[in-house]
Design an enzyme around this catalytic site. Structure first.
Site, PDB file in Angstrom:
ATOM      1  N   ALA A  80       0.831  -1.201   0.000  1.00  0.00           N
ATOM      2  CA  ALA A  80       0.000   0.000   0.000  1.00  0.00           C
ATOM      3  C   ALA A  80       0.866   1.252   0.000  1.00  0.00           C
ATOM      4  O   ALA A  80       1.867   1.341   0.717  1.00  0.00           O
ATOM      5  CB  ALA A  80      -0.914   0.001   1.225  1.00  0.00           C
ATOM      6  N   TYR A 151       7.245  11.343  -5.310  1.00  0.00           N
ATOM      7  CA  TYR A 151       6.973   9.924  -5.096  1.00  0.00           C
ATOM      8  C   TYR A 151       8.272   9.161  -4.866  1.00  0.00           C
ATOM      9  O   TYR A 151       8.421   8.410  -3.886  1.00  0.00           O
ATOM     10  CB  TYR A 151       6.222   9.360  -6.299  1.00  0.00           C
ATOM     11  CG  TYR A 151       6.014   7.860  -6.264  1.00  0.00           C
ATOM     12  CD1 TYR A 151       5.219   7.268  -5.287  1.00  0.00           C
ATOM     13  CD2 TYR A 151       6.608   7.042  -7.213  1.00  0.00           C
ATOM     14  CE1 TYR A 151       5.014   5.894  -5.268  1.00  0.00           C
ATOM     15  CE2 TYR A 151       6.406   5.663  -7.206  1.00  0.00           C
ATOM     16  CZ  TYR A 151       5.611   5.096  -6.225  1.00  0.00           C
ATOM     17  OH  TYR A 151       5.422   3.735  -6.200  1.00  0.00           O
ATOM     18  N   LYS A 155       9.693   7.288  -1.388  1.00  0.00           N
ATOM     19  CA  LYS A 155      10.053   5.870  -1.339  1.00  0.00           C
ATOM     20  C   LYS A 155      11.479   5.686  -0.821  1.00  0.00           C
ATOM     21  O   LYS A 155      11.771   4.768  -0.053  1.00  0.00           O
ATOM     22  CB  LYS A 155       9.889   5.245  -2.723  1.00  0.00           C
ATOM     23  CG  LYS A 155       8.452   4.999  -3.139  1.00  0.00           C
ATOM     24  CD  LYS A 155       7.821   3.883  -2.314  1.00  0.00           C
ATOM     25  CE  LYS A 155       6.522   3.399  -2.924  1.00  0.00           C
ATOM     26  NZ  LYS A 155       5.931   2.263  -2.173  1.00  0.00           N
ATOM     27  N   GLY A 200      -6.245  -0.334 -34.759  1.00  0.00           N
ATOM     28  CA  GLY A 200      -5.467  -0.162 -35.983  1.00  0.00           C
ATOM     29  C   GLY A 200      -5.000   1.256 -36.220  1.00  0.00           C
ATOM     30  O   GLY A 200      -4.742   1.654 -37.369  1.00  0.00           O
TER      31      GLY A 200
END
Length: 329
Positions: A80, A151, A155, A200
């Site tokens: 999480a 972010y 971390k 396509g």
């Protein structure tokens, strides 16, 4: 959850069990008799996986020993997090990332220590290493980190805090940094590529000579499960990828083949694409499509004896088949 024979079954507590990676991880743990998985979730799923115990929680910072969530738990796998936000609304993004990804992670880990948990597996991000390997060798697990966005910074700070906690308490910390994860049910840009190919649409990516590492969902889950009880994983950092890097051109070609819709690629020079994207305010997207981000998983292979179970084409086929099923094709 009453574990039947602790010598045979390992109690594994996971967070983020309702997410893209978490659901497949819980499914894998629930299918194998040696694991006793428990999932902390904010909302009970409509369909619960067999063999998995679900428990409700609020904020990570509020999870404590008294809750009983860690009873008979040997290992925590922490998925999480507040993820990378494309359209940020927070007044102070870094503070918000730190609140969830740093403070929440460390509160969870401290509670785990108090409960006697042996191992804490933290799913981090390759953004801790940096954003690009243009003009340099692939990232490795033990080089100096260089995160550049909130972010990635959050971390890295969580990783640093966990390592300090491990040194102070003896908790075994395992850090896994995945690259872009794809697989059945993938969203965002990867799903957009499949939509373009299915319809396509001619795409201007026929002459992109970058190299990017990816990791299939099943490969990442297999690595996380390996890290639960592998003795060599303790207090180590690992990078996660398929071990086979692709250019954007190669990825689209292989993905088109998997979809049964050969890619219609126009060979526009990457420099043109980057210039046009910058003018349109899409420089970040251009970097992801035209730039390189490679990782070296040599340490992961050698220290754990681990090999990705799926090769790239197998994983792309599984992703494409699921996408076509969802589209009713």
């Amino acid at each position: 959850m009453a574990l039947q024979g602790n010598a045979q079954r390992t109690g594994v507590l996971t967070t983020g069990g309702s997410g893209f990676v978490g659901q497949v991880l819980l499914q894998r743990l629930g299918q194998e008799a040696r694991w006793a998985p428990r999932a902390l979730v904010r909302q009970l799923p409509g369909q619960r996986l067999a063999g998995v115990e679900y428990r409700l929680f609020g904020e990570l910072a509020a999870v404590d020993v008294a809750s009983g969530h860690f009873d008979q738990v040997d290992t925590v796998i922490h998925l999480a997090s507040r993820v990378h936000v494309m359209h940020e609304t927070a007044a102070d993004p870094l503070a918000e990332f730190r609140r969830v990804n740093v403070q929440g992670t460390l509160c969870l880990a401290r509670a785990a220590v108090q409960a006697g948990v042996r191992r804490f597996i933290f799913v981090s991000s390759i953004k801790v290493n940096g954003e690009t390997t243009d003009g340099r060798r692939p990232f490795t697990a033990d080089e100096s980190p260089a995160p550049s966005d909130p972010y990635g910074i959050s971390k890295r700070e969580a990783e640093d805090g966990l390592r300090l906690l491990a040194a102070e308490t003896g908790l075994e910390v395992v850090i896994v940094r995945p690259v872009l994860v794809y697989g059945p049910g993938v969203k965002a840009n990867f799903r957009s590529m499949m939509n373009w190919l299915r319809k396509g649409v001619p795409l201007p990516f026929g002459a992109i000579h970058n190299k990017r590492s990816l990791v299939a969902l099943d490969n990442l889950v297999d690595l996380l499960v390996t890290c639960i009880d592998h003795p060599a994983a303790a207090n180590q950092t690992f990078l996660a990828s398929d071990g086979h890097d692709l250019s954007t051109t190669e990825l689209l070609q292989r993905l088109g083949n998997a979809l049964g819709k050969p890619a219609r690629l126009l060979p526009l020079p990457a420099a043109w694409l980057k210039g046009a994207a910058s003018l349109a305010g899409k420089g970040g997207l251009a970097q992801r499509l035209c730039g390189s981000l490679q990782v070296d998983i040599g340490k992961t292979r050698e220290l754990l004896g681990w090999q990705p179970p799926l090769d790239v084409d197998q994983a792309l086929r599984a992703t494409a088949l699921n996408f076509l099923k969802e589209q009713g094709k």
